[in-house]
Design a protein around this motif. Structure first.
Motif, PDB file in Angstrom:
ATOM      1  N   ILE A  44       0.833  -1.207   0.000  1.00 58.78           N
ATOM      2  CA  ILE A  44       0.000   0.000   0.000  1.00 58.78           C
ATOM      3  C   ILE A  44       0.861   1.248   0.000  1.00 58.78           C
ATOM      4  O   ILE A  44       0.624   2.187  -0.763  1.00 58.78           O
ATOM      5  N   ASN A 101       0.217   6.548   1.479  1.00 60.96           N
ATOM      6  CA  ASN A 101      -1.069   6.219   0.881  1.00 60.96           C
ATOM      7  C   ASN A 101      -2.044   5.722   1.963  1.00 60.96           C
ATOM      8  O   ASN A 101      -3.213   6.131   2.006  1.00 60.96           O
ATOM      9  N   TYR A 102      -1.531   4.890   2.866  1.00 57.89           N
ATOM     10  CA  TYR A 102      -2.384   4.336   3.906  1.00 57.89           C
ATOM     11  C   TYR A 102      -2.834   5.413   4.888  1.00 57.89           C
ATOM     12  O   TYR A 102      -4.007   5.482   5.260  1.00 57.89           O
ATOM     13  N   ASN A 123      -5.730   7.227   3.493  1.00 58.03           N
ATOM     14  CA  ASN A 123      -6.976   6.503   3.185  1.00 58.03           C
ATOM     15  C   ASN A 123      -7.158   5.308   4.108  1.00 58.03           C
ATOM     16  O   ASN A 123      -7.241   4.174   3.659  1.00 58.03           O
ATOM     17  N   LEU A 157      -6.709   0.245  -2.396  1.00 57.29           N
ATOM     18  CA  LEU A 157      -5.374   0.644  -1.935  1.00 57.29           C
ATOM     19  C   LEU A 157      -4.261  -0.108  -2.646  1.00 57.29           C
ATOM     20  O   LEU A 157      -3.201   0.436  -2.922  1.00 57.29           O
ATOM     21  N   THR A 173     -10.907  -3.513   4.987  1.00 54.50           N
ATOM     22  CA  THR A 173      -9.873  -2.502   5.216  1.00 54.50           C
ATOM     23  C   THR A 173      -8.691  -3.238   5.834  1.00 54.50           C
ATOM     24  O   THR A 173      -8.794  -4.401   6.203  1.00 54.50           O
TER      25      THR A 173
END
Lengths: 272, 452
Positions: free
Chosen positions: B106, B110-111, B114, B122, B136
């Motif tokens: 991911i 980025n994580y 989001n 992702l 998730t």
């Protein structure tokens, strides 16, 4: 000394008052001669008399030398080769040349002969094969190389190389072939082969040959132009030399009954 | 008249001639020995260098695993299949492998942006089963993680991750080939007696092996490979030659065949090309940084292989131009005359006669330029080559090349890195030899087609 008095066939090229300069230095002065169709015309004369210079003026090879300039007219089919609209590339395609030292391309025999046709856009394999075979046969080389056209042109002997160069020239079907001392780098046997070839070629082509060898001129040529040297003292004690046309006549007449004393002395071998 | 006759007598003096002849031959002998000695000295230096490098590529290595493989697998890792390897990752990594998913699939940033997004959004470029993709990261269960690993990683990747992250393999010390052969007892003694080295294993190791070529870089010397640097070097050199060869040969053709060399501007260009061949390579690096990395960033994407190759192309252009010009000049004028005499245009003469005849010489110049480019380090450091690239490079990605890796690993103080630097040097030399061999074969084929 005009074509009228010689009373022979059609003129292929007509040189009128040709002067050649190298960077404004006069090299050859006022040459006027006709080159007759399907005849061999020989240019003879001592070293530095400008015979090669005139020859190279005929197919505009002198254009390649920076500073070279030609005055006068060289008429070919009624058109001045030095006219403004004339492309030297076209001139050289119609008036081919064989050089003093055999100069085959570092390519195969086949590619050497096919070079000219390919320049003209011939790409068809069968047409090229035909042209190559006909041209090599036409220069009496076929029997010696037919099995191995892929061999490099440089692998041939000197005499064979020169015949390859002739084959290469006739492959583009020129009108006139200029030969600049074609045998001077060859042994007597190879020379004889080239001379025989010239006698055969003249049936279809007009030939001009520059030679140092008077016997050769006598053996092969129909007409002979003798060039000689003029000298003048310049201010500062330096000597200026340029070539002029000494005499032009049918070969037999020139050698048996030369008009000028200078020609006579030259053909007797008193200077060279 | 008197001086004249004494001069003649001197030349004809037989006794002096005999004495002098021996002397002349002797002097020639002395010079010949001197030249031989020079060659021997050079060979000696070369052999010493090669021995020094190769000596480091083979030898004994003491390696220790913090958590030996045997503690979690009864078979060696090489024999396990993808699902077994994924199983080990899930079982042994902290938080069931979730951290690995976040970091390598991911991306941390980025994580963070989001956190609530489903995994299918992702994780890019990996096919996930629908039920797993809907989760998730926080909802991820071990059995789902295993599926993700199986789909996202190759067995080789997983084996490497196990060794670096779980086993914690560490190179304690490595010995050169000569030490290993002639000093074995001392090495055994050291391994057995050093207090910190409990559990260390001594093994023969060739640092230059097939997996060294194909593996990615890692932080553990014994598992690290040069794949990215090798690909980077090959791509860079390829693009360099693609750019420099036509440009250089074209320039040479213009300068040699078309320009008369009379105009002051043409002379200026010629002189400057000669001068440029001697400019230090780091200056080209600065030029590349200013032009390709900064000014043309839109085209080159910044610090990429494109920028590197364009800079290298500038660097070797003078070499190619000068050699190509020399080769064109060496083509005898009779060949040009022959071509013109057959009614060829200037371009036809150049393209069909002069260029083929000059090709062997032009290729020699290109070989020289290529050999220079493949070993250059300084300009690439200036334009910002990276030192740690895990993924395969593309033309527009950040990159590293072999000499940069050598430079970087040589100064790494950790055990094992000077050995992989040596292995990379040997690899660089092999690549260089292969390139040169190819070019020489090409050149010989051209030459053979030209001569008898």
């Amino acid at each position: 000394m005009t074509s009228m008095t010689l009373g022979s066939g059609a003129t292929a090229i007509d040189l009128k008052h040709v002067k050649v300069f190298y960077s404004d230095k006069l090299a050859v002065d006022d040459v006027s001669i006709p080159i007759y169709k399907n005849k061999i015309t020989a240019f003879i004369g001592p070293s530095g008399c400008g015979k090669s210079t005139v020859l190279r003026a005929i197919n505009r090879m002198n254009d390649l030398i920076p500073g070279a300039r030609v005055e006068g007219e060289i008429n070919y089919h009624g058109k001045n080769l030095y006219g403004k609209e004339v492309d030297p590339v076209e001139v050289r395609r119609r008036i081919g040349m064989v050089f003093q030292k055999p100069n085959p391309f570092p390519k195969s025999i086949y590619d050497n002969v096919a070079y000219g046709p390919r320049l003209l856009g011939v790409t068809d394999k069968r047409t090229l094969d035909e042209i190559v075979e006909r041209s090599i046969k036409g220069s009496f080389l076929w029997d010696e190389v037919k099995g191995d056209l892929k061999k490099s042109g440089l692998a041939l002997s000197g005499g064979q190389q020169q015949r390859l160069c002739i084959a290469r020239t006739i492959a583009i079907e020129p009108d006139v072939i200029l030969m600049d001392e074609p045998c001077s780098a060859l042994d007597p046997i190879a020379t004889q082969a080239i001379e025989e070839l010239m006698k055969e070629l003249v049936k279809s082509y007009t030939i001009v040959i520059v030679t140092h060898n008077m016997q050769q001129a006598q053996r092969v040529s129909d007409f002979t132009a003798f060039y000689s040297i003029r000298k003048a003292e310049e201010t500062g004690g330096q000597e200026r030399r340029w070539g002029v046309l000494g005499e032009f006549a049918p070969t037999e007449q020139l050698f048996s009954n030369p008009k000028s004393e200078e020609t006579e002395r030259y053909i007797r071998g008193e200077f060279g | 008249m008197a001086t004249m006759s004494t001069a003649r007598e001197r030349v004809k003096d037989e006794a002096k001639f005999t004495a002098g002849l021996r002397n002349r031959h002797l002097r020639g002998q002395i010079w010949m020995r001197f030249f031989q000695a020079a060659i021997l000295l050079g060979l000696l230096a070369l052999i010493t260098l090669m021995f020094n490098v190769v000596n480091r590529v083979y030898g004994l290595t003491a390696v220790r695993d913090a958590v030996p493989v045997s503690t979690f697998s009864d078979r060696p890792l090489e024999e396990l299949n993808a699902s077994e390897l994924a199983g080990i990752l899930v079982a042994q990594l902290p938080s069931g492998g979730r951290v690995l998913v976040r970091d390598s699939l991911i991306g941390q940033e980025n994580y963070n942006n989001n956190r609530e997004a489903p995994l299918s959004q992702l994780i890019q470029g990996v096919t996930l089963p629908d039920d797993v993709g809907a989760l998730t990261l926080a909802q991820l269960q071990p059995e789902n993680t295993q599926v993700i690993f199986e789909n996202a990683f190759t067995p080789e990747d997983m084996r490497l991750t196990i060794i670096t992250d779980i086993v914690g393999r560490e190179v304690l010390e490595s010995w050169t080939w000569s030490e290993s052969l002639f000093n074995r007892a001392a090495i055994d003694e050291k391994v057995a007696s050093t207090a910190d080295w409990e559990g260390a294993q001594l093994e023969w190791r060739s640092w230059l092996n097939f997996s060294f070529l194909t593996s990615r870089m890692t932080t553990v010397a014994s598992e690290s490979g040069v794949r990215a640097a090798l690909l980077g070097s090959l791509l860079t050199i390829f693009l360099t030659v693609v750019v420099a060869f036509p440009l250089g040969v074209g320039t040479a053709i213009y300068l040699q065949e078309y320009s008369t060399g009379d105009h002051w501007f043409e002379r200026l260009i010629e002189t400057n090309i000669r001068n440029l061949a001697g400019v230090p390579s780091i200056i080209y690096g600065l030029l590349g940084l200013a032009i390709f990395v900064r000014a043309l960033e839109g085209i080159t994407q910044g610090r990429t292989i494109i920028s590197a190759a364009l800079t290298m192309a500038l660097l070797i252009l003078p070499v190619i131009i000068i050699n190509a010009q020399e080769a064109l000049r060496a083509v005898p004028p009779s060949i040009r005359e022959a071509s013109f005499g057959l009614g060829a245009t200037k371009w036809q003469t150049v393209f069909r006669s002069v260029l083929p005849a000059a090709m062997p010489g032009i290729l020699t110049g290109t070989i020289l330029g290529m050999s220079r480019a493949i070993g250059e380090t300084a300009p690439l450091i200036v334009i910002g080559a990276s030192t740690f690239i895990a993924n395969d490079p593309t033309l527009a990605s950040r990159f590293t090349v072999l000499p940069i890796q050598i430079y970087n690993w040589t100064k790494d103080p950790r055990e094992g890195f000077s050995e992989i630097a040596a292995a990379t040097i040997v690899l660089l030399l092999i690549v260089l030899l292969l390139f040169n061999a190819t070019a020489i074969i090409l050149r010989q084929r051209f030459r053979r087609s030209l001569s008898a």
